[in-house]
Design a protein around this motif. Structure first.
Motif, short mmCIF file in Angstrom:
data_model
loop_
_atom_site.label_atom_id
_atom_site.label_comp_id
_atom_site.label_asym_id
_atom_site.label_seq_id
_atom_site.Cartn_x
_atom_site.Cartn_y
_atom_site.Cartn_z
N SER A 298 0.89 -1.18 0.00
CA SER A 298 0.00 0.00 0.00
C SER A 298 0.92 1.23 0.00
O SER A 298 1.30 1.72 1.05
CB SER A 298 -0.92 -0.02 1.22
N PHE A 299 1.28 1.63 -1.20
CA PHE A 299 2.33 2.63 -1.36
C PHE A 299 1.86 4.08 -1.20
O PHE A 299 2.51 4.90 -0.58
CB PHE A 299 2.98 2.49 -2.74
N ASP A 300 0.71 4.39 -1.81
CA ASP A 300 0.30 5.80 -1.87
C ASP A 300 -0.10 6.34 -0.50
O ASP A 300 -0.80 5.67 0.27
CB ASP A 300 -0.90 5.96 -2.81
N ARG A 331 -1.32 11.42 -3.92
CA ARG A 331 -1.88 11.07 -5.23
C ARG A 331 -1.93 12.23 -6.20
O ARG A 331 -2.48 12.11 -7.28
CB ARG A 331 -3.30 10.51 -5.05
N THR A 385 -7.86 13.85 -7.12
CA THR A 385 -8.57 12.64 -7.54
C THR A 385 -10.02 12.66 -7.04
O THR A 385 -10.79 11.77 -7.35
CB THR A 385 -7.90 11.36 -6.99
N GLY A 386 -10.36 13.66 -6.21
CA GLY A 386 -11.70 13.74 -5.66
C GLY A 386 -11.82 13.05 -4.30
O GLY A 386 -12.91 12.91 -3.75
N TYR A 387 -10.69 12.62 -3.75
CA TYR A 387 -10.67 11.96 -2.44
C TYR A 387 -10.73 13.03 -1.36
O TYR A 387 -9.95 13.98 -1.38
CB TYR A 387 -9.39 11.15 -2.32
N THR A 388 -11.66 12.86 -0.42
CA THR A 388 -11.75 13.79 0.72
C THR A 388 -11.33 13.07 1.99
O THR A 388 -11.76 11.95 2.25
CB THR A 388 -13.19 14.34 0.86
#
Lengths: 431, 193
Positions: A298-300, A331, A385-388
């Motif tokens: 799980s790199f990112d 990301r 990326t749209g990640y909150t």
């Protein structure tokens, strides 16, 4: 791991004692008078100047005297912090945390960059250190520091965060204690892609092993695609040679990826068709998720933010307050940071300080007029990326209550008390 | 006088508007050696002997495993001499952490051990050889590492006491927790994982 802790701590403390030995330089009035030496002589009457073993000229023994009436310290070889400023890392036996609450900008001063190592900081003579690249390559090669410096160089400003960078559990915790294993530098070096071309990486190579020259001979397996994409063999940090704690004479730097993969003191890269399943990527740096599963590679680094002012142990007064903090994503770029001053009921967009760089810390600010009532303040970031950034509860829901301690990036809330005290709102670990 | 300043001001502006782009473009687009395709020839050839000297990794396939063989009973003696100070009697805990899963439910639940967590047996050999003992890293012979690997696998109930551990048998050992490991499924975007 705890073994590393205690021995690591021992090694460090011995080193520190030697480093901190202060050599008193007595400044007597010189026989041959020059302006410079005269100034030096005069200084002895007012300020004791000391020089540490590593050449820093330090202002010491300051008196109440008017600084406009005494000659100041002479120019020195290495700059210093004001004796009135205490900004230090917080070491444990295996790591040392950056004082996030002390920073004004998005670059971490190199000596305050967090540390994490698995067998102490090695002392490496660059004349005796080489990087060997071999395995699934047309032409195995070795590179000295001088060789690496001959290649076209690149610089990029990016954060580096340990994936085990979340602590909670009590109200009296500082940003440094909660999330001090993240720092940001300008890294300079040669693209790994450049070296990949020199050795002729074969198409069958899918992974590479990065191995350090420390006493843990630490290793991680990295997908070759990351090497081609944006990996750097970094020999420069914030304009100077990479510091020993950061991998001198050179390290791997993988933008946006968990810090452990950016192997320091790099001595060997082996190209392979499969991952090597080293201790660090199997028994460590893997995390339990739901249904008894364990996530690996799980790199990112997921997007995260934290308010660094106001925070514990500061206290505030009624009226205007500039809420400040850091936000980042492994990301890509930070798209926006929102701040809530009413315990998450409503959110407002914060100002972000330019430049907003890819996989980099940004600073955010939000003006707030505190009315003196108890409340909670918090921030959340959204990346491109749209990640909150989630709450701790959302992470528990996604990964299960037995979730591991890596890659935790929850919203951090600060309680504001009526008397102006600021306290962490700790997460209930078994929520 | 004011008119004169205005005149020069306009002239300077005009220069920038009309000349800057025509000066600037050829410079920025000047032919540069493309850094991403050139071979530089820096670095030196490395011999197989030089590689072998530091190529100490062991893969799950067994690639990299040296000659030699180990057995738990011999490993127990080495463990008691060189490892017990940090990992406790029988590997059940100390400053260096727990290595062995026991029936003690408190430990079993909390501590990751070789038996309840590690997905590959080859990792034990690789890690012990490269980094242990902590105060004398890299000091163990291949033979000692084989014995210790056999001991640790036996202590965790994975192999029996008489099993010979060598380059052929070690990669074939199935670790109890192997199947739990899954690749990263986080992707960014709106889903929290």
């Amino acid at each position: 791991m705890k073994l590393n802790n205690s021995y690591c701590g021992q090694n460090e403390s011995i080193f520190m004692q030697e480093q901190d030995k202060i050599i008193e330089i007595s400044q007597t009035f010189p026989m041959t008078v020059s302006r410079r030496k005269l100034l030096g002589g005069m200084v002895t009457t007012a300020v004791a100047i000391t020089q540490s073993a590593n050449g820093q000229t330090i202002q010491k023994g300051l008196t109440d005297e008017d600084p406009t009436k005494v000659t100041g310290t002479l120019a020195g070889e290495i700059g210093t912090r004001s004796p009135f400023v205490k900004s230090v890392k917080k070491p444990s036996d295996i790591s040392s945390r950056s004082p996030l609450q002390d920073f004004y900008g998005f670059i971490t001063p190199s000596d305050l960059h967090f540390e994490r190592h698995h067998g102490g900081v090695p002392l490496i003579d660059p004349q005796k250190h080489e990087l060997i690249i071999h395995g699934l390559v047309e032409k195995p090669l070795k590179f000295s520091l001088a060789d690496l410096k001959r290649f076209p160089s690149v610089s990029r400003i990016a954060f580096l965060e340990c994936s085990g960078n979340f602590r909670t559990g009590k109200e009296t915790m500082t940003p440094q204690e909660i999330a001090g294993l993240t720092s940001q530098s300008e890294w300079t070096g040669v693209k790994l892609a450049t070296l990949f071309r020199e050795v002729g990486v074969k198409p069958s190579a899918k992974w590479f092993l990065a191995e350090g020259g420390d006493s843990a001979v630490m290793t991680r397996s990295i997908p070759v695609a990351k090497g081609w994409e944006d990996a750097i063999i970094a020999y420069g940090q914030n304009g100077e040679p990479v510091r020993p704690e950061q991998g001198f004479p050179f390290r791997l730097f993988l933008p946006g990826w968990e810090g452990n993969t950016s192997v320091k003191w790099l001595r060997r890269i082996e190209l392979s068709d499969e991952p090597f399943m080293t201790r660090e990527e199997t028994s460590k740096y893997t995390e339990a998720i739901k249904d008894g599963k364990i996530r690996m590679f799980s790199f990112d680094i997921d997007a995260r933010s934290i308010i660094t002012f106001p925070s514990f142990p500061q206290s505030i007064e009624k009226g205007w307050i500039e809420i400040k903090g850091l936000a980042w994503s492994g990301r890509g770029k930070v798209l926006k940071v929102e701040v809530s001053t009413n315990a998450g009921k409503t959110w407002q967009v914060a100002n972000i300080q330019e430049p907003v760089l890819d996989k980099a810390h940004v600073r955010f600010r939000y003006l707030w007029k505190w009315n003196g009532e108890e409340t909670e303040i918090m921030s959340r970031v959204t990346d491109e990326t749209g990640y909150t950034q989630p709450t701790f509860q959302q992470l528990v829901e996604a990964r299960g209550s037995e979730m591991g301690g890596y890659h935790l990036n929850p919203i951090t809330a600060w309680q504001i008390k009526k008397d102006g005290r600021v306290l962490l709102k700790p997460e209930n670990l078994r929520a | 006088m004011k008119a004169l300043y205005l005149y020069f001001g306009l002239l300077i502006n005009t220069c920038f508007i009309y000349f800057f782009p025509t000066w600037g473009k050829p410079i920025s687009q000047a032919k540069q050696i493309h850094a991403d395709t050139t071979l530089y020839g820096f670095g030196r050839a490395v011999t197989q002997a030089e590689i072998d000297k530091i190529d100490i990794d062991v893969s799950p396939s067994g690639k990299g495993l040296p000659q030699g063989k180990g057995i738990a009973t011999e490993g127990k003696k080495i463990f008691e001499a060189k490892c017990v100070a940090c990992h406790g009697i029988g590997g059940t805990g100390g400053v260096g952490g727990v290595l062995v899963t026991t029936n003690d439910t408190k430990i079993k639940k909390k501590e990751k051990t070789i038996g309840n967590y590690w997905p590959f047996a080859t990792t034990v050999f690789d890690y012990v050889r490269r980094a242990m003992p902590f105060n004398q890293p890299g000091s163990l012979s291949n033979q000692e590492v084989y014995h210790l690997t056999a001991y640790l696998l036996h202590a965790n109930g994975i192999i029996d006491e008489k099993k010979i551990i060598d380059a052929q048998t070690l990669p074939k050992i199935e670790m109890p927790n192997h199947k739990a490991f899954v690749p990263d499924d986080r992707t960014g975007g709106s889903i929290i994982r």
